[in-house]
Every structure is written in C-alpha cells, then in structure tokens.
Design a protein around this motif. Structure first.
Motif, short mmCIF file in Angstrom:
data_model
loop_
_atom_site.label_atom_id
_atom_site.label_comp_id
_atom_site.label_asym_id
_atom_site.label_seq_id
_atom_site.Cartn_x
_atom_site.Cartn_y
_atom_site.Cartn_z
N ASN A 43 -13.98 -19.30 -18.79
CA ASN A 43 -15.12 -19.38 -17.88
C ASN A 43 -15.19 -20.67 -17.09
N ARG A 44 -14.02 -21.22 -16.78
CA ARG A 44 -14.02 -22.48 -16.04
C ARG A 44 -13.18 -22.41 -14.78
N TYR A 45 -12.21 -21.51 -14.75
CA TYR A 45 -11.31 -21.42 -13.60
C TYR A 45 -11.48 -20.04 -12.97
N SER A 46 -11.47 -20.00 -11.64
CA SER A 46 -11.60 -18.72 -10.97
C SER A 46 -10.75 -18.71 -9.70
N PHE A 47 -9.67 -17.94 -9.73
CA PHE A 47 -8.78 -17.82 -8.58
C PHE A 47 -8.74 -16.36 -8.16
N LEU A 48 -9.22 -16.12 -6.96
CA LEU A 48 -9.32 -14.73 -6.50
C LEU A 48 -7.94 -14.21 -6.08
N PRO A 49 -7.51 -13.07 -6.67
CA PRO A 49 -6.25 -12.49 -6.20
C PRO A 49 -6.48 -11.69 -4.93
N SER A 50 -5.41 -11.34 -4.24
CA SER A 50 -5.56 -10.48 -3.07
C SER A 50 -5.54 -9.02 -3.46
N ALA A 51 -4.89 -8.73 -4.58
CA ALA A 51 -4.81 -7.33 -5.00
C ALA A 51 -4.71 -7.26 -6.51
N VAL A 52 -5.22 -6.17 -7.06
CA VAL A 52 -5.04 -5.89 -8.49
C VAL A 52 -4.27 -4.59 -8.59
N LEU A 53 -3.15 -4.66 -9.33
CA LEU A 53 -2.38 -3.44 -9.58
C LEU A 53 -2.87 -2.81 -10.88
N HIS A 54 -3.22 -1.54 -10.81
CA HIS A 54 -3.57 -0.79 -12.02
C HIS A 54 -2.39 0.13 -12.31
N LYS A 88 0.82 -1.23 0.00
CA LYS A 88 0.00 0.00 0.00
C LYS A 88 0.85 1.26 0.00
N THR A 89 2.09 1.13 0.45
CA THR A 89 2.91 2.34 0.56
C THR A 89 3.95 2.45 -0.56
N LEU A 90 3.86 1.55 -1.54
CA LEU A 90 4.85 1.61 -2.65
C LEU A 90 4.70 2.91 -3.44
N PRO A 91 5.82 3.51 -3.83
CA PRO A 91 5.74 4.77 -4.57
C PRO A 91 5.41 4.53 -6.05
N ILE A 92 4.14 4.43 -6.37
CA ILE A 92 3.74 4.19 -7.76
C ILE A 92 2.76 5.28 -8.23
N ASP A 93 2.70 5.43 -9.57
CA ASP A 93 1.78 6.43 -10.14
C ASP A 93 0.36 5.89 -10.23
N GLY A 94 0.26 4.58 -10.43
CA GLY A 94 -1.06 3.94 -10.50
C GLY A 94 -1.55 3.62 -9.09
N HIS A 95 -2.36 2.58 -8.95
CA HIS A 95 -2.85 2.23 -7.61
C HIS A 95 -3.17 0.74 -7.49
N PHE A 96 -3.22 0.29 -6.26
CA PHE A 96 -3.65 -1.08 -5.97
C PHE A 96 -5.12 -1.06 -5.58
N ASP A 97 -5.82 -2.09 -5.98
CA ASP A 97 -7.19 -2.26 -5.49
C ASP A 97 -7.23 -3.57 -4.71
N PHE A 98 -7.64 -3.51 -3.48
CA PHE A 98 -7.69 -4.72 -2.65
C PHE A 98 -9.12 -5.24 -2.50
N LYS A 99 -10.08 -4.46 -3.04
CA LYS A 99 -11.49 -4.87 -2.87
C LYS A 99 -12.11 -5.35 -4.19
N GLN A 100 -11.99 -4.50 -5.24
CA GLN A 100 -12.60 -4.86 -6.53
C GLN A 100 -11.66 -5.80 -7.29
N VAL A 101 -11.63 -7.06 -6.89
CA VAL A 101 -10.66 -7.98 -7.49
C VAL A 101 -11.34 -9.12 -8.26
N HIS A 102 -12.68 -9.16 -8.22
CA HIS A 102 -13.37 -10.31 -8.81
C HIS A 102 -13.19 -10.42 -10.31
N HIS A 103 -13.10 -9.28 -10.98
CA HIS A 103 -12.94 -9.30 -12.44
C HIS A 103 -11.66 -10.04 -12.83
#
Ligand code: FAD
Length: 515
Positions: free
Chosen positions: A53-64, A31-46
């Motif tokens: 459409n057969r495998y689904s592994f939830l990540p802990s974070a998505v980096l944008h 969360k404290t990494l110096p990046i221009d984009g951002h991490f999302d820790f909630k909207q990760v389902h996509h």
C-alpha cells in the motif's frame, strides 16, 4: 503576443514529443493478438495496488490470460517489437508484494488469477507430488492434497499467496529448518521466458532455467505450472509457546532445536517489547501449564522472546507424541511458568494468519500501508543485531509482530537465484509493521520507515553480512551489492532468458532494452 503564444505551443509540443519518446505507448496490435483470454485497457487500477500500500504504478493494460499460451503470445509479441517499444510485463499473483514488485508502469500486468489451464492433480505413490498452476493459492493446494491424506512440506506463514509469487522469492516459514524453503520442494516448472517461449524445466531438463527462476524475483520467466513435493499430512498439531527474558538463551534453544532430527516440525520465534497484557490475549487460545504463576507474569515494560513450536500428530499417536514433546521441552531453558499450549487441526494451524486477516479486515486495518522489512542475518551476528535493535532502536512492538528464527542453509540449493548470508545457519528477522494512515506519531509511516532505515544503516556500518529477503532497492549499485559475487551470474541468466529485460519491471533491477 502571437509570438509568445507560438513559443508556448512549440514548447508544449516538444514536451509531448519527449514524453512520447520515453514512455511506452500501448500498440493497437495487442488488441488483435489471437488469445483465448482478453486485455483490459480501462479497468487497470487494481493492478496498481499491492499489500504494501505504498507504491502505485498504473499499467496501460491488464492481460487476463486463460492459458499459458496467451501469456506466451503476449510476451513474444512484445519481444518481437524490440527495445524501442519500452513495453514491460509483470506477472501479478495475488498482489501481496510490498513495494510494487508485481506492477508495471505503463506496461502490461498479467493477472495470473485468470489463468485456467489443467486442473490441479495429486499423484500418490512413493514420491507423492501435486501439479498446479503457477497462479494457484497455497490454501487451495492444502485443501486439495488433504483429500489424499497428503500436503506440501514447506509453507509460508500465510497461505493466501500464489505458487508463482512465493517461488519467485523463496517461501520461508517454521518448517524451513527441516525441509528448506518452498523453492527446495519443487520438482518441475513450466515457464514462459522473456522471449515468449514455453519451456519445461527441472533439475534434469533445462536445469539452468529451473534454478534461475527459483528465487529469481520474476526476472527470468513467468511460472505457469509447478510440480510440488508432498508428504503424508498429519491431522492435528500441538502448538506451543514459551518465553525468555534473555536473547542468548532463547537463540541457543532455537539453534539446538533446528539441529536435532526428532524435535519439532515447526520452529519460529518472535520478539515482544513493552506489550501490556499480551499474555491475557493468548489465554483465549493457549492454555498455560501453570496458570497461577502465569497470571502474575508481566509483559509490559519488558523485552521478551517467545519461542513458538509445533508438533504434528495423528490422534492415535497422542501418547507417544506427548512423551516426545515432554522430552524436547525438558531440554529448553525458558521461564518455567511460561509454557502455553494449544491443540488445533492441521488446517487451523497452517491457516492461522487468515484468522488475523479476517479480524483486521473487519476493523479496516488490513488495507493500510505495510512498511515491512525482512532480513536474513548470519548466526554469528545475530546477538549483536539483537542487542542493538531490540529495546534500543525498537522500543515497542505495537506496530506489528517481529519474527525471528534460525534456518539451516544446508536445506537450500545454492543453484537457485536467491541470495543468502554466508553461514551455515542464518536467522530470518521480519519486522511486519502496519502504519496508521495519516498518523505522524510513532505508529505512522514516516516513523516506521525511518526506524527501518536506521536498522539497515546499522547492519551496513557494523558489516553484519545481512541480506534482504523480498529485496527492494532503487539503484544499480545497491542491487550489485545485494547480489555480491552472484551478480555476474544473475546478469548472465537475465541476458539468456529475458535479453530485452521485458519481465518484472517492478523490481527495477534492469531497464528495458538491457543487453
Ligand atoms: P505477487 O505480489 O503478485 O508477486 C510477487 C513477485 O513475484 C512479483 O515480482 C511478481 O511479478 C512475481 N510473480 C508473481 N507471480 C509469478 C509467476 N507466476 N511467475 C513468475 N513471477 C511471478 N513470504 C515468506 O516467504 N514467508 C512468509 O511467511 C510470508 N508471509 C506473508 C504474510 C503476508 C500477510 C503477506 C502479505 C506476505 C507474506 N510473505 C511471506 C511474502 C510473500 O511471499 C510475497 O509477498 C509474495 O511475493 C506474495 O505472493 P503473491 O502471490 O501475492 O505475489
């Protein structure tokens, strides 16, 4: 009573500790990494969905990410945390993988589509090329390069895929017989390795990394930029289909066409098994040269092979191109009454699958399970394969198209990571099935998967020397056998560029901490 309760609590604590030891926890430091984009820790389902459409592994974070440097900072941070973190990283292009390849169970998914970086730049001149982001869609590259009268030489059938996604595999379509796959038409890459280093590579500079990444299943680095070769783009396309009842004649004609220099610009083929009224469907877009005969032609109850060809041209070359087409067609041995032609713009031709996508989406049939199976089959075994599979294991093609066409291995570079059959000519056979959700019949997922399994078993039992394209295996032994003699080199490359096996966890070739 108290004793029993304490025992249960102790048991639960033990389980919690065990789970904690095995699964990665997202460190707050991300969360404290110096990046221009951002991490999302909630909207990760996509990020836990793909085209398969057969495998689904939830990540802990998505980096944008906004820049390659955001990706490098994140990967470097995870690399510096060492193997104990269990954190892995997957690049997600457009999410058109089939078996979770772009997913990361409890790891970090990098949503490549957020990447901004320098704008796409077309370079004209003697060796025209375009510099693009690794997250660019091929359809956008087509539109941009056409503004300069240029276009890439080699394509996939569907253009709404990213550069990084197809270059990690190969990128094969009907132009590959002449120009090789997309990975044969790349001059330079910018890559973020598993240590978080940003490296430029090409045939001359860091060449081992360059060839590792091409066809490398995302294992060695994340492609942030690519330089792609271009050629003058045609305006129009003559699009032709002819039919065969006999596989041997069909294959002979296909192989004759891919060995010639001045035949067609695109050669594919597909199998039609027991499809009622199929030719009627074509008539809206294809004209028959002999409509009276063609209207009596029956496709139901039969196994047919359709050769699909395209010739590129500009309007002023129409007469000469028509003559060349007549000459090439006169050498073919298709059923005479089954010559269907169409004339479309170059964009319409290349973006043809998108038209089907729009139709399928409108009927809710795009986001269904896709148990696809893609095989590369040596020429010497294609006849036995066809005999055993078409009309036998497969008794109809109503679950989706089956493509079949040969390519020349001489157009592939053997320094890349891609695994190919050991013959000069091999066929791509693609079973592109869609499953009807919750059906238990022959259009259901279970049925199609068992059919795929039978096909793979048959290849194994008969020792057909088949390699999977877009490979997917669950055990280390299967991966070793897929790579064959290339396995040691693949492992060596992995230990050089991604020593902690942080990248591409969705391929499940290596466990984090490897090496
Ligand atoms: P994703 O599915 O997002 O990623 C694919 C893999 O590449 C993952 O392992 C991912 O981690 C990795 N990856 C993604 N981006 C990067 C990056 N920048 N750097 C490094 N690794 C990365 N393939 C053909 O060859 N020919 C075809 O004609 C063809 N037609 C297709 C038609 C359809 C409708 C579909 C759905 C797929 C088709 N494919 C075809 C397969 C396609 O090439 C692969 O599914 C490809 O992986 C999809 O690209 P994507 O951008 O969606 O990648």
């Amino acid at each position: 009573m108290h004793f029993l309760r304490n025992l249960i609590i102790l048991f639960l604590i033990c389980i919690a500790i065990k789970i904690n030891l095995c699964v990665p926890t997202i460190p707050s430091s991300l969360k404290t990494l110096p990046i221009d984009g951002h991490f999302d820790f909630k909207q990760v389902h996509h990020a836990a969905k793909d085209f398969g459409n057969r495998y689904s592994f939830l990540p802990s974070a998505v980096l944008h990410p906004k820049s390659a440097s955001d990706i490098a900072t994140t990967v470097k941070h995870i690399w510096e945390m060492g193997p104990g973190s269990h954190l892995t990283v997957a690049a997600r292009g457009h999410g058109h993988s089939l078996q979770g390849q772009a997913q990361a169970h409890r790891g970090v998914v990098i949503n490549m589509e957020s990447l901004q970086g320098p704008k796409m730049k077309v370079h004209t001149g003697n060796f025209p090329h375009v510099d693009v982001s690794g997250s660019e869609l091929w359809i956008n590259i087509l539109y941009e390069t056409l503004k300069h009268g240029l276009a890439p030489k080699s394509w996939t059938d569907y253009l709404h895929l990213t550069v990084g996604g197809t270059l990690s595999n190969a990128g094969i379509s009907g132009q590959a017989f002449r120009h090789g796959p997309q990975i044969s038409n790349v001059r330079q890459l910018e890559v973020v390795t598993g240590k978080g280093e940003v490296v430029n590579c090409s045939e001359k500079q860091n060449s081992d990394l360059f060839y590792s990444v091409l066809g490398g299943l995302g294992q060695f680095g994340i492609i942030t930029r690519a330089r792609i070769s271009l050629e003058p783009a045609p305006k129009m396309v003559k699009w032709i289909r002819v039919l065969y009842t006999d596989f041997a004649t069909f294959a002979k004609d296909q192989e004759m066409l891919i060995s010639g220099e001045s035949t067609f610009d695109y050669t594919e083929g597909f199998v039609i098994i027991n499809r009622t009224g199929l030719l009627n469907n074509w008539r809206s877009s294809f004209n028959s040269n002999d409509s009276a005969q063609a209207s009596h032609f029956k496709s139901d109850g039969r196994t047919l092979f359709c050769l699909e060809l395209a010739k590129y041209f500009n309007p002023e070359e129409m007469a000469i191109v028509n003559q060349e087409i007549m000459t090439s067609l006169s050498q073919l041995n298709h059923i005479p009454s089954t010559l269907f032609q169409s004339q479309v713009s170059y964009i319409e031709f290349l973006d043809r699958v998108h038209i089907s996508e729009i139709k399928l989406r409108s009927k809710g049939l795009w986001e269904v399970p896709h148990p696809w199976l893609n095989l590369l089959i040596p020429r010497s075994n294609i006849h036995i394969f066809a005999q055993l599979v078409f009309g036998n294991i497969l008794t109809n093609t109503s679950n989706g198209p089956i493509l079949i066409y040969p390519v020349n291995k001489s157009k592939w570079d053997n320094r890349t990571s891609v695994v190919l059959p050991e013959e000069d000519v091999f066929y791509l056979v693609a079973f592109l099935s869609s499953a009807a959700p919750s059906s238990t019949g022959s259009d259901g997922l279970e049925h199609i998967l068992s059919q795929n399994k039978r096909i793979l078993e048959l290849c194994e039992i008969d020792g057909l020397g088949v390699k999977q394209y877009l490979p997917h295996y669950s055990t280390n032994g299967e991966w070793r056998s897929h790579f064959g003699p290339q396995w040691e080199a693949f492992v060596h490359r992995k230990s050089t560029y991604d020593p902690l096996a942080i990248l591409a966890p969705g391929q499940r070739i290596f466990q984090k901490g490897f090496g």
